[in-house]
Every structure is written in C-alpha cells, then in structure tokens.
Design a protein around this motif. Structure first.
Motif, PDB file in Angstrom:
ATOM      1  N   ILE B 430       6.429  -8.446   1.343  1.00 25.32           N
ATOM      2  CA  ILE B 430       7.263  -7.307   0.934  1.00 25.32           C
ATOM      3  C   ILE B 430       6.994  -6.081   1.809  1.00 25.32           C
ATOM      4  O   ILE B 430       7.874  -5.239   2.000  1.00 25.32           O
ATOM      5  CB  ILE B 430       7.023  -7.011  -0.562  1.00 25.32           C
ATOM      6  CG1 ILE B 430       7.786  -8.032  -1.398  1.00 25.32           C
ATOM      7  CG2 ILE B 430       7.496  -5.611  -0.953  1.00 25.32           C
ATOM      8  CD1 ILE B 430       7.392  -8.075  -2.822  1.00 25.32           C
ATOM      9  N   SER B 431       5.803  -6.018   2.371  1.00 27.37           N
ATOM     10  CA  SER B 431       5.487  -4.869   3.212  1.00 27.37           C
ATOM     11  C   SER B 431       6.408  -4.800   4.438  1.00 27.37           C
ATOM     12  O   SER B 431       6.424  -3.814   5.157  1.00 27.37           O
ATOM     13  CB  SER B 431       4.024  -4.914   3.653  1.00 27.37           C
ATOM     14  OG  SER B 431       3.820  -6.002   4.516  1.00 27.37           O
ATOM     15  N   ARG B 432       7.225  -5.839   4.661  1.00 30.29           N
ATOM     16  CA  ARG B 432       8.198  -5.791   5.754  1.00 30.29           C
ATOM     17  C   ARG B 432       9.475  -5.056   5.358  1.00 30.29           C
ATOM     18  O   ARG B 432      10.313  -4.737   6.206  1.00 30.29           O
ATOM     19  CB  ARG B 432       8.538  -7.214   6.202  1.00 30.29           C
ATOM     20  CG  ARG B 432       7.347  -7.880   6.901  1.00 30.29           C
ATOM     21  CD  ARG B 432       7.463  -9.379   6.888  1.00 30.29           C
ATOM     22  NE  ARG B 432       8.567  -9.855   7.719  1.00 30.29           N
ATOM     23  CZ  ARG B 432       8.860 -11.142   7.876  1.00 30.29           C
ATOM     24  NH1 ARG B 432       8.119 -12.037   7.250  1.00 30.29           N
ATOM     25  NH2 ARG B 432       9.862 -11.501   8.629  1.00 30.29           N
ATOM     26  N   CYS B 433       9.665  -4.807   4.053  1.00 23.90           N
ATOM     27  CA  CYS B 433      10.853  -4.045   3.600  1.00 23.90           C
ATOM     28  C   CYS B 433      10.532  -2.572   3.798  1.00 23.90           C
ATOM     29  O   CYS B 433      10.162  -1.867   2.852  1.00 23.90           O
ATOM     30  CB  CYS B 433      11.160  -4.321   2.143  1.00 23.90           C
ATOM     31  SG  CYS B 433      11.327  -6.056   1.760  1.00 23.90           S
ATOM     32  N   THR B 434      10.702  -2.087   5.004  1.00 23.45           N
ATOM     33  CA  THR B 434      10.195  -0.750   5.336  1.00 23.45           C
ATOM     34  C   THR B 434      10.994   0.379   4.692  1.00 23.45           C
ATOM     35  O   THR B 434      10.565   1.520   4.721  1.00 23.45           O
ATOM     36  CB  THR B 434      10.184  -0.552   6.851  1.00 23.45           C
ATOM     37  OG1 THR B 434      11.441  -0.987   7.358  1.00 23.45           O
ATOM     38  CG2 THR B 434       9.062  -1.348   7.493  1.00 23.45           C
ATOM     39  N   LYS B 435      12.156   0.070   4.155  1.00 24.53           N
ATOM     40  CA  LYS B 435      12.943   1.151   3.550  1.00 24.53           C
ATOM     41  C   LYS B 435      12.601   1.380   2.081  1.00 24.53           C
ATOM     42  O   LYS B 435      13.175   2.271   1.451  1.00 24.53           O
ATOM     43  CB  LYS B 435      14.436   0.827   3.675  1.00 24.53           C
ATOM     44  CG  LYS B 435      14.899   0.861   5.114  1.00 24.53           C
ATOM     45  CD  LYS B 435      16.398   0.792   5.210  1.00 24.53           C
ATOM     46  CE  LYS B 435      16.805   1.008   6.659  1.00 24.53           C
ATOM     47  NZ  LYS B 435      18.239   0.771   6.856  1.00 24.53           N
ATOM     48  N   LEU B 436      11.705   0.587   1.557  1.00 27.51           N
ATOM     49  CA  LEU B 436      11.383   0.700   0.124  1.00 27.51           C
ATOM     50  C   LEU B 436      10.923   2.111  -0.230  1.00 27.51           C
ATOM     51  O   LEU B 436      10.061   2.683   0.428  1.00 27.51           O
ATOM     52  CB  LEU B 436      10.269  -0.278  -0.233  1.00 27.51           C
ATOM     53  CG  LEU B 436      10.672  -1.631  -0.819  1.00 27.51           C
ATOM     54  CD1 LEU B 436       9.434  -2.409  -1.211  1.00 27.51           C
ATOM     55  CD2 LEU B 436      11.571  -1.449  -2.022  1.00 27.51           C
ATOM     56  N   SER B 437      11.530   2.666  -1.296  1.00 22.67           N
ATOM     57  CA  SER B 437      11.041   3.962  -1.768  1.00 22.67           C
ATOM     58  C   SER B 437      10.497   3.857  -3.180  1.00 22.67           C
ATOM     59  O   SER B 437       9.740   4.700  -3.622  1.00 22.67           O
ATOM     60  CB  SER B 437      12.144   5.010  -1.693  1.00 22.67           C
ATOM     61  OG  SER B 437      13.088   4.786  -2.703  1.00 22.67           O
ATOM     62  N   SER B 438      10.888   2.799  -3.881  1.00 19.18           N
ATOM     63  CA  SER B 438      10.367   2.639  -5.237  1.00 19.18           C
ATOM     64  C   SER B 438       9.904   1.200  -5.426  1.00 19.18           C
ATOM     65  O   SER B 438      10.669   0.256  -5.232  1.00 19.18           O
ATOM     66  CB  SER B 438      11.464   2.986  -6.244  1.00 19.18           C
ATOM     67  OG  SER B 438      11.090   2.558  -7.522  1.00 19.18           O
ATOM     68  N   LEU B 439       8.656   1.048  -5.792  1.00 23.17           N
ATOM     69  CA  LEU B 439       8.094  -0.299  -5.960  1.00 23.17           C
ATOM     70  C   LEU B 439       7.345  -0.360  -7.279  1.00 23.17           C
ATOM     71  O   LEU B 439       6.444   0.443  -7.529  1.00 23.17           O
ATOM     72  CB  LEU B 439       7.156  -0.614  -4.787  1.00 23.17           C
ATOM     73  CG  LEU B 439       6.446  -1.975  -4.802  1.00 23.17           C
ATOM     74  CD1 LEU B 439       7.460  -3.116  -4.787  1.00 23.17           C
ATOM     75  CD2 LEU B 439       5.497  -2.113  -3.628  1.00 23.17           C
ATOM     76  N   LYS B 440       7.724  -1.305  -8.109  1.00 26.37           N
ATOM     77  CA  LYS B 440       7.052  -1.431  -9.397  1.00 26.37           C
ATOM     78  C   LYS B 440       6.322  -2.754  -9.473  1.00 26.37           C
ATOM     79  O   LYS B 440       6.924  -3.818  -9.364  1.00 26.37           O
ATOM     80  CB  LYS B 440       8.077  -1.308 -10.517  1.00 26.37           C
ATOM     81  CG  LYS B 440       8.646   0.096 -10.564  1.00 26.37           C
ATOM     82  CD  LYS B 440       9.439   0.379 -11.802  1.00 26.37           C
ATOM     83  CE  LYS B 440       9.861   1.838 -11.773  1.00 26.37           C
ATOM     84  NZ  LYS B 440      10.889   2.149 -12.739  1.00 26.37           N
ATOM     85  N   LEU B 441       5.023  -2.661  -9.674  1.00 26.70           N
ATOM     86  CA  LEU B 441       4.177  -3.847  -9.700  1.00 26.70           C
ATOM     87  C   LEU B 441       3.334  -3.887 -10.972  1.00 26.70           C
ATOM     88  O   LEU B 441       2.242  -4.448 -10.982  1.00 26.70           O
ATOM     89  CB  LEU B 441       3.255  -3.859  -8.466  1.00 26.70           C
ATOM     90  CG  LEU B 441       3.956  -3.954  -7.110  1.00 26.70           C
ATOM     91  CD1 LEU B 441       2.983  -3.662  -5.980  1.00 26.70           C
ATOM     92  CD2 LEU B 441       4.562  -5.338  -6.910  1.00 26.70           C
TER      93      LEU B 441
END
Lengths: 402, 667
Positions: B430-441
């Motif tokens: 997932i660290s390749r999705c560089t446009k991510l601004s919101s991540l819920k884990l």
C-alpha cells in the motif's frame, strides 16, 4: 321471458324515480299547459273584440279566466315542484308523489305518527337552515307577477309570540301544530281519530286550488312590507319571523365563546357557536377559514397574502429555556413580549451575586482574575514562557477566528 | 535639529509595504487561510497591518457573543458571520449584529446557538436587507413567529431549518410567501410541517434548486407539486414514510432538472414506484436508496433507463446476486457505488459488477463479510482509477489479497481497512499508493511497526491515520510517520499500549496536527503531552482518556500553548483540580469530559466550570450533581452549558486480543 322481466324491472325502476324526474309526465304537463294558455289567450282576444257588451257577460268571462289562470298556476307549481331538489330529499318513501297527495295516505301517516312528526321536523330544520343563508336572496329571483299571489301580513305581536298554536281547551301554547295535535289527544277520544291527527291544511289542495300565499313584513318602510315600492314578499311564516327578528329587533343572544357576535334568532346563535373559535386559520388579509387546507388554497391563489399567526401564540409566547432560572420571579405576561430586557435583567440578578458564595468550602481565590494575569501562579512551572502571548482585551474573543 | 528628527521619523516609518495597494495586500492575505493564527500574527505587526487585516476579513467565527460590539467595530467588512461556536446568542446579540453589520451581512449561521427568539430574528431581517443565507438548525424552541420574522428577509436564498420542530405549516407558509427567491431550503426533521406547507413552498418559490424534506410527514399530495418545480436539482426524501409507489404512479411530466435524489429509508417505495420515477426524472446523476427495499433483478431493471446516472448508494439494503449482475449490465458507467452493510453481497455478484463498471472512483463495501480475495482481485484489477475504497470489516478477505491494492490502485486517496486481516506485506504494498491522504488501519491486529515504517517513508501526503487498537504499533513506526508525513492533521493511536512519550515527542514536529486520540496508552506521561502542546499549536481535539500517567504537569503547558483546543477528554487520568483550573483558562474550550478523575474536589470542579466561560458541553460523574449547589448549574446552563451526567462504575482495561475475541463472540 327474460326480456319481459327486464322491462318490468326497468319500469318499476322508472316509477321509483318518478318523483326524481319523469320526463314523459313533464312533457305531458307542459303541452297541457300550452294548450290551456292558448285557450286563455283566445278568450282574452274575444273579450277585447266584444267591447261594449253587457257587463254581466264580461264579469262571467273574467271569472272564467281567473279560474283557468289559477289552475294553470297550480299545474305549473306542481310540475316545477317535482324538480325542486329540496323536495326530493325530504319526501318520505311513504308518500312518493309529495305533499300534494299526502292526504291520500293519511291512514298510513297516522299509523306512523311519531315517525311522521320526526320527518316534518326534519323538513322544518332543513328549510330553516336554507333560510339562514339565503332567505332574502332566494325569493328575489322568484318574480311572481303582482296579484298572482295572496298577501298575508302578520302583526308584530303575532310574529314575536313564542307560541303560535294554542290549545282551545286549556290554552297551552305550542310552536308546532303537530305538537298541538299530539297534545289534543289528551283532551278526549274525538281528537284521537286519524282525521284529527292528520295535517289539516293539506286537504284543501286537491279539492280546490288555492292562491299561492306570500307574506309581508309589518314594519313600515321595509322592502318586505307590501306598501314598499319594490316590494318583495316573503315565502313562509318562518321567513317572516326570521326576517323580522333579524332586521327589526334587538340582538339579544350573545355568543358565549367570543362574546362579540350577537344574534336575534337563537338558531343563528347556535349555528355560529358550532363554528365559533374554529375559524382559527387566519390570513393576513383578515379572512378566516375553518380548515387549514382552505387557508393554504387561498394563499396559493393570491399574491402577497400570508398566513397570520394566531394571537394566542404571540401572547403566550414562552421564550427560550433560560427563563427557567428566574422561576421564582413571577413576571407579568406583558413582559414576555419584550424578550431582551427580561433576559438581561435576570442575568444580572445572578451575575451580581458573588459566584463564590455558592460554595463555601472553596479554598481558591476567585480563579478568573488569576488567569487573566500573565504572571499566573503557575508560570513558574513553565520551562519557556517567552512563547506565551499575554491575552489582552481586544484579542480575547478572537482566538480561533477562521 | 528639528527637521533632522522629522526626517528620521519619516524614514523609519516608511516601509516598502506602503507601496503596495490594498488589493494586493488583500490578495496576499487570501493565502493565509490555512492557519487562523497566521492572520492574527500578521495583524499584530503594526498599526497599518492591523488596519488592513481588519478591512480584509469577511468571515467571522467568534467564540463568545459578549464581545460582538467590539469585534464588529474592528471588522467593518464582515459579510459572513458564523455563531455556531457561541454557547449563548441572545436577542441582544442579534440586535448588536443587525446594527453593526447592516447591509454588509450576507450570511449568518445560528445553527448551534440557543437563547434567541423571534424578536432578534426580526431585528436581523429588518436591518440586514442583503441577508442571503441563514442557518437556523437546531432552534427547537423557535415557533411560527420566528419563521414569520425570517419571512421578512426578502432576499433570502438559502435557509436551513433542520430540527426546528416547533415550526408548523403556518410558519413555513409565511416563509414561502416572504422569501420568494429561495434556492435552497432544508426542512429536515421539521416534524410540524406537512403537505400544506411544503406544497405552498412549491407554489411560491419557483427558484428552488435544493430541497431537503427528510423525515417529514408528507404524502403524494405535495410531492406532485414539488416535482413540477422547474429548477429543482437536489431533492431529499429520506425517511418519508408517507410516500409510496402510488405517489410516483401519477407522475407524468417529470422533473427534468433533478440530478440528485435521496430516498433512503423510504420503506413504502418499491421497484414499481422507482420505474415510474425513472421515466419522469431521466437526468438523475446521483441516487440514494439506502435502507430501502431489496435490490433484486426487478429493482435493478427499473433503474436501467437512468442514462446519466453516475452514483448510486444502496447501503443497508438486502442485495441479491442477480440484482448486482443486472446493475453490472447497465449501459451507464458508474463513478460511485456504495454497498456498505448490504446483506447478500457475494463474490459472484460483486466481481461481475466491478468488471463492467471500470470507471468507478469510489467504492464502499464496508461490512460485506462474505466477499473474499476473489472480489478484491476483481476490484483492483478492473477499477484501477479508484480514489476511495472503504472496506471495513471485510473479514473473509485473506491477508495476501491486500497486496493487490498497492499493486494496481495507484490513485487511491482514501483507504479504510479497519478490522481486516491485512499484514505487513500488505502495508508495504500500500505504501506505493503515494496519493493516499487518509488511511485507516484500526483493529488490524496483524500489522506491526515494520509495516508502518514503509507507510511513513512513502506516503508523504498523508493527513489522517487511524491506528486504533492496532496493538503491534511501536514508537519507531510513529517516529517514521511523524517524519515522513509533515502534513498530518489527525492521528488515532488509541489503545496502542507500546506507545510512549517518544511517539508524542516525534509527533510534535507535525505542526498541523489538529486531532490526537491517544486513549488508553498507559506509557504516555505529561512530558509527551507537554511536547505536543508546544509543537502542535493547532490542536483542536485531544483524547487522553485512560492515560493514567498524565497529571497536572501536562495540563499547564496545554493551557498556555493550545489556544485552539475545543474538546478534551480527561477521564481516568491523574489530573487534579490544579490542572483542571489551568485548562479552564483556554477560552476556546467547549467540550470537556471528566469522569473518574480521582484528584478532583467538588470545589475545584465548580471553580473550573465557572472560569471556563465558553463551555457548551460537560460530561461529569453523577456524584458531583448532588454535591454542588443547584444554583451553580442553573447559572452555567443559563450561560449555555449542557451537562451530561454519567454514573458508570470504574472499568478496568481489557487485553486487546481478548477484546477482539469478545467482539467475535457477539457476532
């Protein structure tokens, strides 16, 4: 066979609807009337031509003409009567052809005497209601030619008398003749016969046609008085009574709900009381409505009209819940309208008290002053106080303006 | 001598800024929107800056209504007034506003204010002739007189009356007649308004673009009138039980302008009504049918004719496989699909659907517990332009499948993986999705600090990260995130028991942090909190419940530095009245939860409550209610403060693994 049955059923159905609208009978009646009027016309022509004849013959001919005319009128009325909606609804199944032939069924009527009473009462009520709305407009269009009816004039005392039917034996008064007849039974067996109990005035109709009765108001100068230039007669005694009371008497009955509307006829008061206070749906133009959807229909129709807010709400407007704090103080209702002063006043009451006095075991100084001061008692605990901006008046409230 | 002095004065007072015209300075100031404190420091530079800033400000969001006179005097060109933070707005405040702003005022927000009445509104409407926008939501006490007062604002275009329960048809009728220019009207939860009022709106306000009629007791009587509105674009009929299939059956001339329709929870509308609707409103772009009838073949077919449809929400509906396949066969290409909490979503149906709608931008499959790695493979394979993917609690998806997300969906900006089986391999991908601004884990028990380090290193645009109960998280991973994501605004590290002060110290470098939730982190002390307070000046919300080691030493720096703090939860901490009192000096503070704090005396609580004048919501233990004088609460309530009394017994913390097991049992 089946066709025949069908026809029979159809026929009976038609006869049932006779009183509703029988076109054949109507046509017959009309053509009969036409002939009659033609005959009359010829006769009048004859009289015109034979001027200068002996007076006796002329008088005879005139009598003949008047007799014929009256019969034409009676025929007209009975024909028209079958069309009148009010008659249609009030006719009971027992006397389908209507009031004109009621006497034929007198036996049956007397059998169901009580029933009949109820029916007649209903009729009266109904006509009463009709008249409420239109007793003075409805007969304006009647346009009976003068002289084609008999004018009766009741005296003021007669009109205002509470009872119009008096017992000849004991003198007790009644509002309705039917009630008098019922009362009469107590005075002896001779009043118990069907004939005595039947409505007396109905007999005369079928025997010899009588002139239509119209009524005049005894009040001189009234349009309904026979001496008035544009006299317009009243149809029934009830009309006379209501007209006289409404127009020429004091309004003694006041509505107990609104205490403003006054009436001289008690029935009018009762009708008003039924609706009084219900017309709560008010438009800005002043029109009231008994139903909300009617008001909204009205507002949808007209430009600039707005629903008006009922007076009770604006009067008894209970303000925001913060009033609760001054529950001990009884405010006069007037004050409630002026929201601002009362609120600020009761705020002041609380604020003026020293808040610290609410709780005695408090060991602190009143904290607000402590913290407004930049040299607060806790500043010693801060490693770097240089970043701290002292709050001063103006910026105090603007910290998070966005 | 004198001349020289004058020259000196003029030279020193001359600044290059004077060469700039005011418009240019205003344009510069427009760029200072991000941090409210920036403008404040700008205005503190000198008198002329102060004056320029005063003239520039259009929007005002004050905390207290007491200073309005001064504030409005300072900011003469304010056109937009948001009073939703003021706990108390009285008629006096409104009359001050109406006199201070006059024709300048165009928009006012009174949505959370109480204590005003129709008198103040009447002042406002008569003095501020150019008022275009009013938000009166939650004015539950406001009656028809209030509505009549609003009706005087003839130029009104947007009006919110959400939850104004005491307003009836009469009041709405006044507004319909008075405010003929209305374009947006929200009557959500106005339970006193029925067919007549809404019908009159439809007759009188022909310019209406957006209408919210959610939860109103309306029937088909007014619906036909509404759908005749020529410009209506957005209509919400959520929870209108009076509307059924017959209401739409009569619909002949449809609403050609309608673009968005919300019919959630309209239980009495089936595919029959929907098919009559589709023939009438052919231009629909967005359709919300959440919590409605079953999404089967018939329903999917009835919507087939909506050629413009881009977005459909079917949350909480029962879904059949054939229904999903039929949606897949629509000729439109959906941009947004929500199947959150739908029962009956299977691999077969969903896989078919996503292979057909390749243009999907947003997909929500929250709580679709039946779908497996097959669905996720299909989703990632065909919908490569996904921006938002929400898949909380898709518990049947195996850990290996999450690798697909990082491999294929590079445009993702929002990803919700709460309560999933994802592991460190997945995170690395997932660290390749560089446009991510919101991540819920949250509740991802398989991830550890290592995986998060990848996230921190690669996702520099991250603004929100939720690590709630992700027990394996360590200080080093938080350090990586704090270093790698300088724009972080929200972080949740609740119940991550290995988190210590080191994490908070590294987070203190993220100066944009607004929300920190670190509930139940036993290692955190006042030291870490002090670091946060100094570093993150924009903190708005702070939850330190069950951080037993936090005491007064943490509160005092917070009180001095966090001047934007609005909400704090102090339950189960070791704070005493000294700490509470210092907190009370934060003028922004609006909401406070203080339960099971041992070091508090009633007197201390009372003093803190009295000091903190901006409080609007306080949660306290019920024992304080009887100890403190009633008059105090009456006074505070009059100031606009709401009290919520809790009487829960002290709860010991559960082991995170055991907590998840408990949850599983409940299912």
């Amino acid at each position: 066979m089946s066709d025949f049955q069908d026809e029979q059923i159809h026929g009976s159905h038609e006869s049932n609807n006779m009183q509703d609208f029988d076109t054949k009978a109507m046509l017959n009646n009309l053509s009969f009337l036409e002939q009659k009027i033609h005959q009359l016309q010829e006769m009048v022509h004859l009289i015109v031509r034979q001027r200068g004849q002996a007076d006796a013959i002329l008088v005879q001919q005139q009598q003949l003409i008047t007799a014929d005319l009256t019969s034409v009128i009676v025929q007209l009325i009975s024909t028209a009567g079958s069309l009148l909606p009010s008659l249609k609804t009030t006719l009971s199944s027992e006397n389908p052809i209507g009031q004109f032939v009621a006497n034929h069924h007198s036996a049956k009527v007397s059998d169901n005497n009580n029933n009949n009473n109820v029916v007649s009462h209903k009729i009266e009520d109904h006509s009463d209601h009709e008249m409420m709305k239109s007793d003075e407009d409805a007969d304006e269009g009647e346009n009976l030619p003068p002289g084609s009816y008999e004018i009766l004039q009741l005296e003021k005392e007669e009109i205002l008398a509470p009872h119009t039917h008096f017992c000849t034996i004991c003198g007790k008064g009644f509002k309705r003749d039917a009630n008098l007849r019922m009362h009469m039974r107590g005075h002896g067996d001779e009043y118990k016969t069907p004939a005595a109990l039947a409505k007396p005035n109905r007999e005369s109709i079928s025997d010899h046609p009588i002139l239509v009765k119209r009524y005049s108001c005894p009040y001189i100068g009234c349009k309904r008085n026979k001496d008035h230039k544009k006299f317009q007669p009243l149809k029934t005694i009830l009309c006379v009574k209501n007209h006289y009371k409404r127009t020429h008497c004091d309004k003694n009955y006041t509505c107990s709900r609104c205490n403003t509307k006054k009436f001289s006829v008690i029935a009018d008061l009762k009708t008003h009381e039924k609706h009084c206070g219900r017309d709560k749906w008010l438009c800005s133009c002043g029109t009231t409505f008994s139903r909300k959807d009617k008001l909204f229909g009205h507002i949808a129709l007209f430009q600039g009209h707005t629903p008006a807010i009922p007076v009770e709400e604006s009067k008894g407007f209970s303000g925001p819940p913060d009033r609760g704090q001054c529950s001990g103080v009884d405010q006069p209702e007037v004050n409630f309208k002026f929201d601002t002063p009362s609120t600020s006043a009761c705020r002041n009451v609380i604020m003026d008290d020293d808040p610290t006095s609410y709780f005695s075991p408090l060991d602190y100084e009143f904290p607000r002053s402590t913290f407004e001061d930049s040299e607060s008692s806790f500043s010693f605990m801060l490693s770097e106080s240089c970043d701290y901006l002292p709050k001063n008046g103006i910026y105090n409230g603007l910290n998070d303006m966005e | 001598m004198k001349k020289q002095k004058q020259q000196l004065v003029t030279e020193s007072s001359f600044s290059r800024f004077d060469l700039l015209c005011e418009e240019i300075v205003f344009a510069i100031l427009d760029f200072l929107e991000e941090n409210p404190l920036d403008k404040k420091s700008f205005s503190l530079v000198c008198r002329s800056f102060h004056a320029v800033e005063s003239r520039h400000r259009k929007l005002l969001k004050p905390l207290h209504s007491e200073h309005l006179t001064k504030v409005l005097h300072r900011y003469p060109s304010v056109s937009n007034l948001d009073l939703s933070l003021c706990p108390r707005v009285t008629d006096v405040s409104l009359s001050v506003i109406s006199v201070g702003c006059k024709e300048m005022l165009r928009s006012i927000n009174l949505s959370r204010s109480r204590f005003f009445s129709h008198v103040g509104l009447s002042d406002l409407a008569s003095n501020c002739r150019n008022l275009v926008e009013i938000d009166l939501s939650n004015a539950t006490e406001l009656k028809d007189l209030g509505a009549a007062a609003i009706a005087e604002a003839k130029n009104l275009e947007r009006l919110w009356l959400v939850r104004c329960k005491s307003i009836t048809d009469i009041g709405i009728g006044c507004i319909a007649v008075g405010c003929r220019k209305l374009r947006l009207l929200s009557l959500k939860w106005c339970l006193g308004v029925g067919d007549l009022g809404v019908g009159l709106i439809a007759i009188k306000c022909k310019d209406i673009r957006s209408l919210d009629l959610s939860h109103l007791p309306i029937t088909d009587k007014c619906l036909s009138q509404i759908l005749e509105l020529q410009h209506l674009e957005d209509l919400s009929l959520e929870g209108c039980f009076g509307i059924d299939d017959d209401s739409f059956a009569a619909l002949k001339l449809g609403c050609k302008s309608l673009e968005t329709l919300d019919m959630s929870s309209c239980q009495n509308v089936s595919h029959v009504g929907l098919s009559s609707l589709t023939t009438a409103a052919g231009c629909l772009r967005q359709l919300i049918l959440s919590y409605g009838s079953c999404v089967d073949l018939a329903l999917a077919d009835s919507l087939q004719k909506l050629y413009m449809l881009q977005s459909i929400k079917l949350d909480g509906c029962e879904v059949t496989c054939s229904g999903l396949k039929a949606i897949g066969n629509w000729c439109v290409s959906l941009r947004e699909l929500s199947l959150s909490k739908c029962v009956g979503v299977t691999d077969e149906g969903l896989s078919f659907l996503v292979t057909k709608h390749k243009e999907l931008r947003k997909l929500d499959v929250t709580c679709c517990r039946k779908i497996s790695h097959v669905s996720l493979a299909h989703i990632t394979n065909s919908c490569t332009s996904l921006i938002s993917l929400k898949m909380e609690s898709c518990s049947s998806i195996s850990a290996e499948a999450f690798v697909f997300i990082g491999q294929r969906c590079h445009f993702l900006e929002e990803l919700d993986l709460t309560d999933n089986e994802i592991d460190d391999e997945g995170l690395k991908s997932i660290s390749r999705c560089t446009k991510l601004s919101s991540l819920k884990l949250g509740i991802c028990l398989n991830i550890s600090g290592e995986g998060l380090i990848h996230i921190g290193v690669c996702l520099s645009k991250l603004k929100e990260i939720d690590l709630y109960r992700s027990a394996g998280i360590t200080d080093s991973s938080i350090w990586a995130i704090a270093r790698g994501c300088p724009g972080l605004e929200m972080i949740n590290i609740a119940y991550c028991k290995f988190i210590s002060d080191h994490s908070l110290m590294s987070l203190s470098t993220c100066s944009k942090l607004k929300i920190i939730e670190s509930r139940g982190c036993p290692l955190i002390t006042s030291l870490g909190l002090a670091a946060i307070a100094k570093g993150c000046r924009q903190i708005v919300k702070l939850d330190i419940k069950k951080c037993h080691n936090i005491d007064d030493a943490g509160m005092i720096p917070l009180a001095h530095f966090s001047q934007n703090l609005k909400q704090i939860n102090l339950s189960y901490t070791s704070v005493t009245e000294v700490g509470l009192l210092s907190l009370a000096s934060i003028s922004c503070l609006q909401s406070m939860t203080v339960l099971h704090v041992k070091g508090l005396t009633p007197g201390g609580v009372a003093a803190a409550l009295l000091t903190c004048s901006g409080l609007s919501k306080v949660k306290l233990h019920a024992s304080f209610k009887s100890v403190l004088p009633q008059l105090l609460f009456q006074h505070l309530e009059a100031r606009g403060c709401n009290f919520q009394w809790r009487d829960k017994t002290f709860q010991a913390e559960l082991d995170p693994m055991c907590w998840k097991l408990q949850l599983g049992d409940e299912d």
